[in-house]
Design a protein around this motif. Structure first.
Motif, short mmCIF file in Angstrom:
data_model
loop_
_atom_site.label_atom_id
_atom_site.label_comp_id
_atom_site.label_asym_id
_atom_site.label_seq_id
_atom_site.Cartn_x
_atom_site.Cartn_y
_atom_site.Cartn_z
N SER A 365 0.85 -1.19 0.00
CA SER A 365 0.00 0.00 0.00
C SER A 365 0.88 1.23 0.00
O SER A 365 2.02 1.21 0.48
N LEU A 366 0.33 2.32 -0.51
CA LEU A 366 1.07 3.57 -0.51
C LEU A 366 1.11 4.15 0.90
O LEU A 366 0.10 4.18 1.61
N TYR A 367 2.29 4.61 1.30
CA TYR A 367 2.42 5.31 2.58
C TYR A 367 2.48 6.82 2.36
O TYR A 367 1.85 7.58 3.08
N ALA A 368 3.25 7.26 1.37
CA ALA A 368 3.40 8.69 1.12
C ALA A 368 3.50 8.96 -0.37
O ALA A 368 4.05 8.14 -1.12
N VAL A 369 2.95 10.10 -0.78
CA VAL A 369 3.02 10.55 -2.17
C VAL A 369 3.39 12.03 -2.17
O VAL A 369 2.75 12.83 -1.47
N ASP A 370 4.44 12.36 -2.88
CA ASP A 370 4.94 13.74 -2.95
C ASP A 370 5.25 14.26 -1.55
O ASP A 370 6.12 13.73 -0.88
N ARG A 371 4.50 15.24 -1.06
CA ARG A 371 4.77 15.81 0.27
C ARG A 371 3.75 15.38 1.32
O ARG A 371 3.68 15.97 2.40
N ASP A 372 2.93 14.37 0.99
CA ASP A 372 1.84 13.99 1.87
C ASP A 372 1.92 12.54 2.30
O ASP A 372 2.22 11.65 1.49
N VAL A 373 1.64 12.28 3.57
CA VAL A 373 1.40 10.92 4.04
C VAL A 373 -0.03 10.55 3.69
O VAL A 373 -0.97 11.29 3.99
N VAL A 374 -0.21 9.42 3.02
CA VAL A 374 -1.55 8.98 2.59
C VAL A 374 -1.97 7.70 3.29
O VAL A 374 -3.05 7.18 3.03
N TRP A 375 -1.09 7.18 4.16
CA TRP A 375 -1.43 5.97 4.93
C TRP A 375 -2.63 6.28 5.82
O TRP A 375 -2.64 7.27 6.52
N PRO A 376 -3.67 5.42 5.81
CA PRO A 376 -4.89 5.74 6.56
C PRO A 376 -4.66 5.77 8.06
O PRO A 376 -4.06 4.84 8.62
N ASP A 377 -5.12 6.82 8.71
CA ASP A 377 -5.01 6.95 10.16
C ASP A 377 -5.75 5.80 10.83
O ASP A 377 -6.89 5.48 10.47
#
Length: 382
Positions: A365-377
């Motif tokens: 799963s994606l954890y981070a993209v560009d400057r953002d963390v996208v891992w679900p809280d």
């Protein structure tokens, strides 16, 4: 033996993957089959075919990807099985079942006979090598079209030698093929010894004219202005004679890509995927295939490497640290197994997931993209 009987035998005698086969991408429903095939010269081979499946019920259209040809036998042996995962991932998102044959003389079969060897530069025999490639493409296509969850529609895609082989296969007008797509197709190129100029160019031009005289499958050809295997003057000439012979063709000459536009298909997915998306939409394949960018989740600060789940401390400092120092666009993917992958530049999301999945039996799963963390809280990451 009739073609129909041969096709049925190919289906009935598809073999399961050998014990101890390498780990495959579960999220793509990846499996491997072995198809017995007899080539036009009478030689018999077991064709290794990687199959990717969407996770929803069918029926699905079919896509067949044909790989290129490295200039040395050692390079043709690596990888041992062709997967073309970035392109396959895109097509699976669009709802296709994807077949990737590793043709005879490549991968784990590279140490034996090489049926696609067209001879030295001054004495090329392209027709013989292409007959071998086409026989394998059509065998794999026939197998795929007989899968119970295939809806009867198919498309062919090939790159470099796989591209000209795709043109040759489309000239056979195989049933169910809606379109065929050629990325930088050609043969006899060498960017070091004769950059941009293929061996026996007159023979190649004659072949493209012959294919155009027989082919009625609509085609898309994608070339670049700085292809160091096949200069633009050659691809333009091939397109002219192919179209003049009566075949339907959409020829695209794209701007220069990097140092060698021949690598567009393998390294420039962010360029060709949107192009292909528009082209396939016009043929009725409207389901989106481009990877969506997840929204920021607020799970952690981007530079808080201690919060990254699953990873060892060394990987948090090393792998995730390298991600943080890489330029945009970029992506970082993680897996419960502790495996991870990151990529930057074009198509970073797909490539990060590909790297994470490589040799990994756990989902990524994606954890981070560009400057953002996208891992679900709140995700279970500890």
């Amino acid at each position: 033996m009739s073609p129909a009987t041969l096709s049925l035998l190919l289906l009935l005698f598809a073999l399961p993957p050998a014990a101890g086969a390498e780990t495959m991408s579960r999220d793509l429903g990846e499996e491997v089959v072995r198809l017995p095939v007899t080539l036009p010269d009478g030689s018999r081979h077991a064709l290794t075919v990687t199959v990717f499946h969407p996770d929803e019920a069918g029926p699905h259209p079919l896509a067949l990807l044909s790989h290129g040809r490295a200039t040395s036998a050692a390079a043709r042996a690596d990888p041992p099985r062709q997967r073309m995962e970035t392109a396959a991932r895109y097509l699976v998102r669009k709802g296709f079942i994807v077949l990737v044959p590793t043709r005879a003389g490549y991968g784990a079969d590279a140490g034996g006979a090489d049926p696609e060897d067209s001879g030295p530069c001054r004495r090329k025999d392209y027709p013989a090598s292409l007959r071998a490639a086409v026989a394998q493409i059509l065998a794999a296509l026939d197998y795929g079209r007989r899968l119970p969850d295939v809806d009867g529609r198919a498309l062919l895609i090939g790159q470099s030698v796989g591209g000209i082989a795709t043109v040759a296969a489309a000239a056979e007008n195989p049933p169910g093929v809606v379109t065929a797509i050629n990325f930088a197709g050609g043969a006899g190129g060498d960017p070091d010894s004769h950059p941009g100029v293929p061996c026996s160019p007159a023979q190649l031009q004659q072949l493209y004219a012959e294919f155009g005289s027989r082919g009625r499958v609509p085609m898309l050809w994608v070339y670049t202005r700085n292809d160091r295997f096949f200069g633009q003057e050659y691809s333009q000439a091939w397109a002219r004679v192919y179209r003049a012979a009566g075949a339907p063709l959409d020829y695209r000459l794209l701007p220069a890509f990097g140092d060698n536009g021949h690598l567009l298909f393998s390294q420039g997915a962010d360029i060709w995927m949107p192009l292909l998306e528009d082209y396939l939409r016009g043929l009725g394949f409207a389901r989106p295939g481009l990877a969506g960018r997840p929204s920021p989740s607020g799970y952690a600060a981007l530079d808080d490497g201690e919060r990254v789940p699953y990873l060892s401390r060394a990987d948090r400092l090393g792998g995730y640290g390298r991600f943080l120092s890489s330029p945009l666009p970029r992506a970082f993917a993680i897996s419960p197994s502790g495996r991870w992958g990151y990529a930057y530049g074009g198509d970073a999301i797909d490539r990060a997931l590909d790297f994470c999945h490589n040799g990994n039996s756990s989902p990524c799963s994606l954890y981070a993209v560009d400057r953002d963390v996208v891992w679900p809280d709140g995700a279970d990451g500890r």
